[in-house]
Design a protein around this motif. Structure first.
Motif, PDB file in Angstrom:
ATOM      1  N   GLN A  66       4.221  10.619  -9.493  1.00 30.88           N
ATOM      2  CA  GLN A  66       3.745  11.027 -10.847  1.00 30.88           C
ATOM      3  C   GLN A  66       3.599  12.705 -10.769  1.00 30.88           C
ATOM      4  OE1 GLN A  66       0.588   8.834 -12.314  1.00 30.88           O
ATOM      5  NE2 GLN A  66       1.812   7.196 -12.872  1.00 30.88           N
ATOM      6  N   MET A  67       3.421  13.009  -9.539  1.00 31.45           N
ATOM      7  CA  MET A  67       3.109  14.486  -9.177  1.00 31.45           C
ATOM      8  C   MET A  67       4.441  15.234  -9.220  1.00 31.45           C
ATOM      9  SD  MET A  67       0.256  14.061  -6.041  1.00 31.45           S
ATOM     10  CE  MET A  67      -1.077  12.862  -6.358  1.00 31.45           C
ATOM     11  N   ILE A  68       5.538  14.897  -9.331  1.00 35.62           N
ATOM     12  CA  ILE A  68       6.856  15.585  -9.359  1.00 35.62           C
ATOM     13  C   ILE A  68       7.035  16.036 -10.683  1.00 35.62           C
ATOM     14  CG2 ILE A  68       9.296  15.577  -9.356  1.00 35.62           C
ATOM     15  CD1 ILE A  68       8.948  12.935  -7.269  1.00 35.62           C
ATOM     16  N   PRO A  69       7.242  17.561 -10.757  1.00 34.93           N
ATOM     17  CA  PRO A  69       7.239  18.155 -12.002  1.00 34.93           C
ATOM     18  C   PRO A  69       8.571  17.607 -12.722  1.00 34.93           C
ATOM     19  CG  PRO A  69       6.973  20.031 -10.412  1.00 34.93           C
ATOM     20  CD  PRO A  69       7.221  18.399  -9.705  1.00 34.93           C
ATOM     21  N   GLY A  70       8.501  17.670 -14.099  1.00 34.01           N
ATOM     22  CA  GLY A  70       9.388  16.900 -14.849  1.00 34.01           C
ATOM     23  C   GLY A  70      10.745  17.910 -14.789  1.00 34.01           C
ATOM     24  N   ILE A  71      10.794  19.022 -14.744  1.00 38.01           N
ATOM     25  CA  ILE A  71      12.036  20.068 -14.600  1.00 38.01           C
ATOM     26  C   ILE A  71      12.877  19.538 -13.522  1.00 38.01           C
ATOM     27  CG2 ILE A  71      10.780  21.843 -13.440  1.00 38.01           C
ATOM     28  CD1 ILE A  71      13.533  21.651 -16.216  1.00 38.01           C
ATOM     29  N   GLY A  87       0.910  -1.076   0.074  1.00 37.03           N
ATOM     30  CA  GLY A  87      -0.056   0.022   0.144  1.00 37.03           C
ATOM     31  C   GLY A  87       1.013   1.169   0.073  1.00 37.03           C
ATOM     32  N   ILE A  88       1.691   1.187   0.778  1.00 38.91           N
ATOM     33  CA  ILE A  88       2.898   2.551   0.911  1.00 38.91           C
ATOM     34  C   ILE A  88       3.497   2.622  -0.560  1.00 38.91           C
ATOM     35  CG2 ILE A  88       4.796   3.310   1.798  1.00 38.91           C
ATOM     36  CD1 ILE A  88       4.399   1.898   4.351  1.00 38.91           C
ATOM     37  N   LEU A  89       3.809   1.628  -1.109  1.00 42.15           N
ATOM     38  CA  LEU A  89       4.596   1.799  -2.569  1.00 42.15           C
ATOM     39  C   LEU A  89       3.695   2.186  -3.516  1.00 42.15           C
ATOM     40  CD1 LEU A  89       6.812   1.046  -4.393  1.00 42.15           C
ATOM     41  CD2 LEU A  89       6.072  -1.263  -4.765  1.00 42.15           C
ATOM     42  N   ASN A  90       2.196   1.855  -3.397  1.00 44.36           N
ATOM     43  CA  ASN A  90       1.435   2.499  -4.320  1.00 44.36           C
ATOM     44  C   ASN A  90       1.106   3.808  -4.128  1.00 44.36           C
ATOM     45  OD1 ASN A  90       0.430   0.225  -6.056  1.00 44.36           O
ATOM     46  ND2 ASN A  90      -0.954  -0.516  -4.372  1.00 44.36           N
ATOM     47  N   PHE A  91       1.214   4.263  -2.905  1.00 50.32           N
ATOM     48  CA  PHE A  91       1.022   5.815  -2.531  1.00 50.32           C
ATOM     49  C   PHE A  91       2.434   6.382  -3.275  1.00 50.32           C
ATOM     50  CE2 PHE A  91       2.393   9.350   0.291  1.00 50.32           C
ATOM     51  CZ  PHE A  91       1.056  10.165  -0.052  1.00 50.32           C
TER      52      PHE A  91
END
Length: 274
Positions: free
Chosen positions: A112-117, A102-106
């Motif tokens: 995926q929310m970390i900005p690409g730059i 469950g922690i890994l899924n989180f």
């Protein structure tokens, strides 16, 4: 019956109008790619290429093929690495139930929310020490970091729907976890494989942030940088830019059309009923 027909008519008309609005940028890209350079600043612009030219496409053939080849290699490499990492991880989370799943899924969702730059700057510092700047393998690894979390989530959702009886039957026949994954789970997950592969390819094909940070100025640059090189302070070859964009869009469009049935099944995780 007439009322139903009337309602259907205006819904169809509204759908066609919205579709035309969404596709107009694509049409304008094609129109500009056929427009001669002398008419590029014409006001008002021509809605149709009355004096069409293929100069932009000749430029693509003369100058952009190496960029397209590099993008193809990067895209296929990203697909292979993404599936190789995300499919076993999804199987483990869906069927083996490891501690901390469950922690890994989180963590995957948060990644995926970390900005690409921000990720690009981190990769730049690491690659500078490892000597991987301006290299195709380095860009493949960087692009895979965008696709792997998505792939793990898709595979996890899909493989969770595979009947446990099939896995138990394979175990009864003497198959271990790896053999069960390779011979039973992975063939049944073809729709998820196609879905993850498609999105991984599209992300790497259209990437500009990682390419501009990690390989800009190198011998092997993707098509996104090839297009960018046409834009300068004193020179903007818009017909060549749009012609390159049209050609670069074709592989992604063709792949998406061919794979849309598998993508729809993979995203909804409904292929286990096939």
């Amino acid at each position: 019956m007439n009322r139903r027909t009337g309602r259907t008519w205006w819904k169809t008309a509204l759908g066609l109008l919205l579709t035309a609005l969404m596709l107009f940028p694509v049409y304008w890209m094609l129109n500009v790619s056929l427009t001669p350079a002398r008419d590029m600043r014409k006001s008002p612009p021509d809605l149709f290429p009355a004096h069409g030219t293929l100069d932009g496409y000749r430029t693509v053939l003369d100058e952009q093929l190496p960029y397209l080849g590099t993008s193809l290699v990067i895209g296929l490499g990203t697909v292979v690495l993404t599936v190789a990492l995300s499919a076993p991880a999804g199987y483990a989370l869906a069927k083996l139930r490891p501690r901390g799943g469950g922690i890994l899924n989180f963590v995957l969702l948060a990644a995926q929310m970390i900005p690409g730059i921000i990720m690009a700057m981190g990769f730049y510092a690491i690659y500078l020490q490892l000597g991987l700047l301006q290299s195709v393998p380095g860009l493949i690894v960087a692009d895979s970091t965008l696709a792997v979390p998505f792939g793990v989530l898709i595979f996890t959702a899909f493989m969770s729907g595979i009947p446990g009886e099939l896995l138990q039957a394979a175990k009864t026949d003497g198959a271990g976890a790896l053999r069960t994954f390779w011979s039973v789970v992975l063939p049944m997950s073809r729709n998820a494989v196609v879905t993850v592969s498609l999105f991984a390819f599209l992300w790497s094909w259209s990437d500009f942030v990682f390419a501009g940070t990690l390989v800009n100025g190198g011998a092997h640059e993707p098509i996104t940088l090839g297009i960018y090189h046409y834009i300068g302070n004193n020179n903007q070859e818009w017909n060549a830019i749009m012609a390159t964009a049209v050609v670069a869009s074709l592989p992604a469009a063709v792949i998406l059309v061919l794979a849309q049935r598998y993508v729809a099944a993979g995203v909804t995780a409904g292929a286990v009923k096939d």
